[in-house]
Design an enzyme around this catalytic site. Structure first.
Site, PDB file in Angstrom:
ATOM      1  CD  GLU A  26      15.127  34.871  53.538  1.00 47.89           C
ATOM      2  OE1 GLU A  26      13.887  34.973  53.652  1.00 47.89           O
ATOM      3  OE2 GLU A  26      15.689  34.577  52.470  1.00 47.89           O
ATOM      4  CG  HIS A  36      13.935  37.526  48.489  1.00 50.99           C
ATOM      5  ND1 HIS A  36      14.864  38.045  49.365  1.00 50.99           N
ATOM      6  CD2 HIS A  36      13.294  36.531  49.176  1.00 50.99           C
ATOM      7  CE1 HIS A  36      14.788  37.397  50.521  1.00 50.99           C
ATOM      8  NE2 HIS A  36      13.834  36.490  50.434  1.00 50.99           N
ATOM      9  CG  HIS A  90       9.424  36.785  52.064  1.00 49.69           C
ATOM     10  ND1 HIS A  90      10.033  37.116  53.252  1.00 49.69           N
ATOM     11  CD2 HIS A  90      10.272  35.947  51.428  1.00 49.69           C
ATOM     12  CE1 HIS A  90      11.203  36.513  53.328  1.00 49.69           C
ATOM     13  NE2 HIS A  90      11.373  35.796  52.228  1.00 49.69           N
ATOM     14  CD  GLU A  91      10.152  33.833  48.337  1.00 53.47           C
ATOM     15  OE1 GLU A  91      11.174  34.116  47.686  1.00 53.47           O
ATOM     16  OE2 GLU A  91      10.201  33.266  49.448  1.00 53.47           O
TER      17      GLU A  91
END
Length: 299
Positions: A216, A144, A140-141
């Site tokens: 997100e 980003h 997930h990070e």
């Protein structure tokens, strides 16, 4: 820079629409300011410099504020192994790795570019998550980082910051009688400028929060597709949210200003008005998306 994170066209369209609406608000704001007070060059330059500094030094600011430090492979071999494996899978350069000595389980990514990116996890997260759950959170990070979200959010926030500064500048100027000495409309103009600035700040605040929530969701989806195991991220989100809920509120307030960075906010998104003001979608919304994605991947 290309990588193997799959694009999410629906969420990309939502983010593009939000940025477009922000642009319309900002154009109207500038037009109103030009009509009301003629010159905004100095304020724009000041705010531009502040936003540039925030963008350019975002990694250092975030790490310093959260008492995190960049670690070496020898210090955190498990963490490095996960990050490097996921980066190889995504075909992207590995970011720097940092650890924050916080009991609150969380993670964030920051940095103005992939070459300056930092992925940071807290010691509380490392203690609580299984290896599979850690995979989901770090994917997930890394999404980003790959999607340059720091650049997107910094750019989107520029005129919201400007609007807030204009309102303060106008109020302080009127308090010291600056406009009365120079002429130019006096108190009615001051009220008009403050009203326009406040409205623009409020609208841009809501739009930026919406953009953050879309961001997100996009990172959840891209990270889960990268690992091929949406259930791992779902399990991690449930675990992190449950553990955060057990931490006393007084201990979370210091970290709340950094909610936009975290994989899960220090205070969870509620329903109704609080959901509109949140930087993150509700946990239920995120879990629903991951459940739908798991069905898609199994088909």
């Amino acid at each position: 820079m290309r990588n193997r994170f799959r694009p999410d066209h629906e969420l990309t369209a939502r983010m593009a629409l939000t940025v477009f609406l922000l642009g319309l608000v900002y154009v109207a704001f500038i037009a109103a300011l030009v009509a009301l007070i003629k010159s905004m060059v100095v304020i724009v330059v000041i705010v531009g410099a502040l936003v540039w500094a925030q963008f350019w030094f975002s990694d250092r600011i975030a790490l310093y504020a959260l008492r995190a430090r960049v670690v070496t492979r020898e210090e955190e071999p498990r963490l490095y192994a996960v990050v490097e494996r996921l980066c190889a899978l995504a075909d992207m350069p590995a970011p720097r790795v940092a650890v924050a000595d916080l009991d609150m389980p969380n993670a964030f990514a920051t940095g103005r570019s992939q070459s300056r990116a930092v992925v940071c996890v807290t010691t509380g997260l490392l203690r609580r998550l299984s290896p599979e759950e850690l995979d989901g959170v770090l994917a997930h990070e890394l999404s980003h980082v790959a999607h340059r979200d720091v650049v997107v959010m910094t750019t989107a926030s520029f005129l919201g910051v400007l609007a807030g500064l204009v309102a303060r500048f106008t109020m302080y100027s009127s308090m010291f009688g600056g406009r009365d000495r120079r002429g130019g409309g006096g108190f009615p103009v001051v009220l008009a400028v403050m009203a326009v600035s406040a409205l623009v700040y409020a609208v841009s605040y809501l739009l930026i929060r919406a953009l953050s929530r879309y961001r997100e969701l996009a990172a959840d989806r891209a990270g889960a597709i990268l690992t091929g195991r949406p259930s791992d991220l779902a399990s991690a989100l449930v675990s992190i949210s449950g553990d955060i809920a057990r931490i006393p509120s007084r201990d979370l307030r210091a970290e709340q200003p950094f909610n936009a960075f975290f994989v899960v906010p220090a205070f969870g998104a509620g329903a109704g008005l609080s959901a509109l003001l949140s930087t993150h979608p509700t946990l239920e919304r995120r879990l629903d998306q991951l459940a739908e994605l798991a069905i898609e991947l199994e088909a």
